[in-house]
Design an enzyme around this catalytic site. Structure first.
Site: not given
Length: 556
Positions: A301, A382
């Site tokens: 995380f 991305f």
């Protein structure tokens, strides 16, 4: 444009025999215990005969969002990037839990062209480590209830048993159960429950152990509950540690696999970072350091959870010291922290970037000023990212004297991680004044508040009356000087998952405090955190299949 799925990419690459991966890394075949052609365990004797002592690189991330950050993908791609620039490198990762694989999150072997293989094996049964941990956990539970049934010489208070059964699956139905029903021959009725295996103290013990004897010693110290006088009862009191160690002796050995580009990868242990300490085993990290000049590892995380626990628990207990930290972010995730809905992430939105950047900057500031470690931000690229959005992130980080590197490892593998690798090599030579977030000798309350204020950015902790009573008991039992393992939502710096970005002025509510005496830390539960997740409305399991030739599809 159609992209291959992760599993299709993994299945398209021909893996090298694991003996070749080991030999290339300097691991003699005499230390290998093969599990088929492409995975093996490495005997612990290897650690006594390896001469290298590499530099440790920790990969962490901003606060997670449903858009994804790509921390594992970046970790693997960075390792392959280091190999591309001629460095000796190994990677150390956690094993995936079946809960997320069949639930929401999917597998945990990287993505695109930055993966570890065989990904199907790693994401499913692998070498059986989690089954061994589950079995050892549930053996102890069986011995607890059998001891009570057989006369209860230790005077265990069945209403005050703290050790739960476990299973490596998301199953909300098992959170709270009543067992021992059906008459005297079937045991003593009592309330009980299950944790997911990755939250088991056995998992934490295995991941922090340094040898078989150390494992056995830690197991013996596990507190299973309390007797009628209020004194702790341990696994050692039940004489369970020997049998538990017998179940775990092979699971203690790290697993060796490979990346798609043939970089050695030690994958071992898998505690979650929101409900446990979130790091792969010490032994796997140590093997990576003994194998290569650079060892790349990750913590679960965001930096407020996995990285904090890696540094304050794992490093404190084992003497590990990172040389550099990589903080992974995506334009998409930063925009979500700035209030953009997932459906709108493809649209350029510099305003949302500016609103979401405080989350990234707080994580950067923590690494640099709380833990005093060199840091680089890796923007996991991305196709929809715009130059203006990326430039906004770069400018903000430069104000904190932190470099930003675009990482394109998902699409290009190690080639897309070369620039990041060069920066990491440079950082590893910088001055390193690593420090912890708190002094372990401080009181339990002081340590909790230090994490809340210094790492989370809150004003302090509100400790409920029940938690205060538990802290008082731990003080009386002599556990006050242990480090803290915070169980907190991964979706926010606060204990409210809906508070995105970098909230301030909040308090963290402490509901439960318990000791993991075997692992050697105090678990502090906040908010509504649960140690047994449930499956979503449409679990990933519905999309997983296998054909008549045994080829798996839909895993991710």
């Amino acid at each position: 444009m159609a992209y291959l799925s992760d599993i299709e990419i993994a299945q398209s690459v021909e893996a090298k025999p694991i003996s070749q991966i080991a030999n290339n890394a300097g691991i003699d075949n005499s230390y290998l215990e093969p599990y088929g052609n492409y995975k093996a365990k490495v005997n612990l004797d290897y650690l006594n005969n390896a001469n290298k002592e590499g530099k440790l690189i920790l990969v962490t991330a901003i606060t997670p969002t449903s858009a994804g950050e790509g921390k594992t993908t970046t970790t693997i791609g960075l390792a392959d990037g280091l190999k591309k620039i001629g460095k000796s490198v190994a990677v150390a990762l956690r094993e995936p839990s079946l809960g997320p694989v069949f639930g929401v999150k999917g597998g945990a072997t990287g993505g695109g062209y930055a993966q570890v293989v065989p990904m199907e094996d790693i994401n499913l049964h692998f070498t059986g480590d989690f089954h061994a941990i589950t079995s050892a956990n549930n053996l102890l539970c069986a011995m607890i209830d059998n001891h009570i049934h057989q006369g209860n010489a230790l005077q265990i208070d069945a209403r005050n048993i703290t050790f739960k059964r476990c299973v490596d699956m998301n199953d909300r139905q098992l959170r709270s159960i009543v067992n021992g029903l059906g008459g005297k021959a079937n045991g003593v009725p009592r309330e009980d429950g299950f944790d997911i295996t990755v939250a088991s103290e056995i998992m934490a013990v295995l991941c922090l152990s340094t040898s078989v004897s150390d494992l056995k010693d830690k197991l013996s110290k596990i507190i299973i509950g309390y007797n009628f006088a209020g004194a702790p009862v341990t696994a050692g009191d039940l004489k369970a540690q020997g049998a538990m160690t017998a179940l775990l002796k092979d699971a203690l050995k790290p697993n060796l696999v490979q990346t798609l580009e043939g970089t050695p990868a030690f994958i071992h242990g898998g505690p979650f970072a929101n409900i446990a300490h979130g790091c792969n085993s010490f032994l796997a990290t140590k093997m990576a350091l003994k194998t290569a000049d650079y060892a790349v590892t990750e913590a679960g995380f965001g930096g407020d959870l996995g990285a904090e626990k890696f540094l304050d628990i794992k490093c404190r207990k084992t003497g590990l010291r990172p040389s550099a930290v990589v903080l992974v972010a995506t334009v998409r995730a930063i925009k979500m922290h700035g209030g953009v809905l997932k459906a709108d992430l493809a649209n350029e939105n510099v305003g949302a970037i500016k609103l979401g950047l405080p989350n990234l900057l707080r994580h950067v500031n923590n690494i640099k000023t709380v833990f005093n470690l060199p840091c680089v931000v890796a923007v996991n690229k991305f196709p929809t990212d715009t130059e203006l959005e990326v430039e906004t992130i770069i400018s903000a980080c430069k104000e904190l004297n932190v470099n930003v590197v675009l990482s394109n490892v998902w699409a290009e593998g190690g080639e897309g991680g070369k620039e990041l690798a060069e920066e990491v090599v440079r950082l590893c030579e910088e001055e390193n004044n690593f420090s912890f977030a708190y002094d372990v000798e401080d009181s339990i309350e002081q340590k909790i508040n230090a994490i809340v204020k210094k790492v989370y950015g809150g004003t302090g902790a509100v400790i409920t009356p029940a938690a205060k009573k538990q802290i008082k008991k731990l003080n009386e039992l002599g556990f006050a000087n242990l480090p803290i393992c915070m169980a907190k939502t991964q979706y926010s710096f606060s204990d409210d998952a809906k508070k995105l970005g970098a909230p301030s002025g909040f308090e963290i509510t402490i509901k439960n405090v318990k000791v993991s005496a075997g692992a050697g830390f105090i678990v502090v539960l906040t908010g509504d955190i649960m140690t047994m997740p449930g499956l979503p409305k449409v679990p990933s399991a519905e999309n997983i299949d296998v054909d008549e030739n045994g080829v798996i599809s839909g895993l991710f």
